[in-house]
Design an enzyme around this catalytic site. Structure first.
Site, short mmCIF file in Angstrom:
data_model
loop_
_atom_site.label_atom_id
_atom_site.label_comp_id
_atom_site.label_asym_id
_atom_site.label_seq_id
_atom_site.Cartn_x
_atom_site.Cartn_y
_atom_site.Cartn_z
N GLY A 197 2.96 9.04 0.17
CA GLY A 197 2.45 10.35 -0.24
C GLY A 197 2.59 11.40 0.84
N THR A 199 0.87 -1.16 0.00
CA THR A 199 0.00 0.00 0.00
C THR A 199 0.91 1.21 0.00
OG1 THR A 199 -0.08 -0.08 2.40
CG2 THR A 199 -1.94 -1.03 1.24
N GLY A 200 1.46 1.58 -1.18
CA GLY A 200 2.13 2.89 -1.32
C GLY A 200 0.96 3.82 -1.08
N THR A 201 1.07 4.77 -0.19
CA THR A 201 -0.15 5.26 0.44
C THR A 201 -0.03 6.69 0.89
OG1 THR A 201 -0.98 3.19 1.28
CG2 THR A 201 -1.21 5.03 2.74
N THR A 202 -1.20 7.27 1.17
CA THR A 202 -1.22 8.47 2.00
C THR A 202 -2.21 8.23 3.12
OG1 THR A 202 -0.91 9.76 -0.01
CG2 THR A 202 -1.51 10.96 1.99
#
Lengths: 231, 275
Positions: free
Chosen positions: A162, A30-33
């Protein structure tokens, strides 16, 4: 474009000659913000909805706001498998603890359970977690458990790939003693800005507000995102 | 006290002693030196419709650039109301689903409950997470239970996603394009079957590692309709030659028959105790 895929301990190298594309051998991340804010009486949490496997979006409607207990949530970033597993373990441990105690658990307890797992298995795990909730003793609280297993309480915290893009926005726009609606607006705008700039964040914005009264969840769809920039 | 001439039984389960060594070796060479597992390049898809779930899969199993099996079965039985499509390493998907099926059966028999999809998903997630991605199985689980019609996907590292429509395997991008465009909520059975067929067909047409026939499995409250094949490939070849050898092709030079004399040495009858 920042792609924050962390290679786990036993990853397989990408083989360009194979018939099977690269992203089938990469771990789901989960590359995420994610973001969480305290206000007087509760917390507001928010996240994007993108789960990536390399350059492929494995799930564009992910729910990264995971309930741990009635008034305690966690925001997950990092490896999807690791964070799901840790959240399951902590949900069990906290539930057991709460039954023994015969009382709702403290947010600090939940945060410590996360920290215990994340620190003990820090070499094997890739998980950055924000623990947020409400309890009777201290009201709304946000605890940050980043990769490595640190634990620190903060009034406002961001995480994921992010997050780098919105530290400035967060620092300049957060003020103490905001109302719930101001917090919802802040989190919505911040996550939208991060989704705009970070390739590994996107989809819809999931928001939740947690207070003594309960949990209210909402979704901001792609076409309803706050428009922050004009260029 | 262990005797020195007694063999130790090997520990059950997988042995990953060499995994760390392999990872270190891979760093030394420029790609491709360590052996890679064989994968079923695949297109699998699933869709939730009004009355249940439709699962679909192609039937090609590849071993490098050769088609190893033209009629491979990728939709595995888990429970009477739960089926699972598997993509990834063929052996891993086969054995993982068999293990899941037997564990789920034991669990539902001891608890006296019909199996639910969440139980299957949790068992799978636990197992795949424990093996840290070493089991190369990407699975789509679909089924109908007392809580409704559900479709889940479990990745090789143990991540779970619950969605109304899914595609996995090397042909998943092609299939997902079709699903994203044409999926509707609460579809009728025929629309759902056609949607899955078109999605798998897109995977077959646009992915080299997927091909041959299309299998469909429809799961509803009433039961399961496993249609294998749902659609046959239009590129079936016809064999011109017979590959069977006539009896007598290999000449027999000598023949010797030795009957084995078996005699009864001892016979004992023990009555079983009956109540």
């Amino acid at each position: 474009m920042a792609a924050a895929t962390m290679n786990p301990f036993f990853s397989q190298n990408i083989n360009q000659n194979s018939l099977v594309p690269d992203w089938t051998s990469q771990e789901v991340s989960t590359g995420t913000t994610i973001m969480a804010v305290e206000y007087d009486g509760g917390v507001v949490i928010g996240a994007d909805s993108r789960t990536t496997t390399g350059a492929y979006i494995a799930n564009r409607v992910t729910d990264k706001l995971t309930p741990i207990h009635d008034r305690i949530f966690c925001c997950r970033s990092g490896s999807a498998a690791d964070t799901q597993a840790i959240a399951d373990v902590v949900t069990y441990q906290l539930g057991f603890h709460s039954i023994e105690l015969d009382a709702p658990p403290l947010v600090e307890t939940a945060a410590n359970l996360f920290r215990a797992s994340c620190y003990r298995y820090r070499e094997e795990l890739s998980a950055g977690i924000l623990v947020a909730g409400w309890d009777q003793r201290r009201g709304g609280q946000v605890y940050c458990v980043p990769i490595g297993g640190m634990l620190v309480r903060q009034p406002v915290s961001v995480g994921g790939s992010g997050s780098s893009y919105i530290y400035g926005y967060m620092d300049s726009n957060y003020k103490p003693n905001m109302t719930k609606d101001q917090c919802l607006e802040l989190v919505g705008a911040a996550v939208a800005l991060a989704m705009e700039r970070d390739g590994s964040s996107g989809g819809v914005i999931r928001l939740a507000s947690i207070s003594e009264a309960g949990v209210e969840r909402r979704v901001i769809l792609g076409n309803q995102l706050p428009k922050c920039s004009t260029h | 006290m262990a005797l020195s001439n007694v063999l130790e039984t090997p520990l059950p389960g997988f042995n990953f002693d060499n995994a760390a060594r392999n990872a270190a070796l891979e760093g030394l060479y420029d790609g491709g030196q360590t052996p890679k597992p064989m994968k079923t390049g695949t297109t699998i898809a699933g869709v939730v419709f009004k009355d249940g779930v439709v699962l679909g899969a192609d039937t090609r199993a590849t071993s490098g650039e050769v088609v190893a099996d033209k009629m491979c079965s990728k939709i595995h039985y888990i429970a009477p109301n739960i089926y699972c499509c598997g993509a990834g390493t063929a052996a891993d998907t086969e054995k993982t689903t068999e293990l899941l099926s037997s564990n789920l059966t034991i669990f539902s028999q001891t608890s006296g409950r019909n199996p639910r999809l969440v139980m299957a998903v949790n068992i799978l997630q636990d197992m795949l997470y424990r093996y840290h991605g070493q089991i190369g199985a990407s699975l789509i689980l679909g089924g109908v239970d007392c809580t409704g019609n559900h479709l889940y996907t479990v990745g090789p590292y143990g991540s779970v996603n619950k969605m109304p429509y899914l595609a996995m395997g090397s042909g998943d991008l092609a299939a997902l394009g079709i699903l994203e465009d044409r999926y509707q909520q609460d579809m009728e059975l025929d629309t759902a079957k056609e949607l899955v067929r078109v999605a798998i067909h897109a995977g077959i047409m646009n992915d080299l590692a997927s091909g041959n026939n299309i299998d469909i499995c429809v799961i509803t409250k009433e039961g399961v309709d496993y249609i294998r094949p749902y659609q046959e490939s239009e590129y079936k070849d016809s064999r011109n030659m017979k590959y069977r050898y006539r009896p007598g092709t290999t000449p027999v030079l000598t023949k010797k028959v030795v009957p084995l004399k078996l005699e009864v040495v001892q016979e004992s009858v023990q009555q079983m105790e009956t109540v």
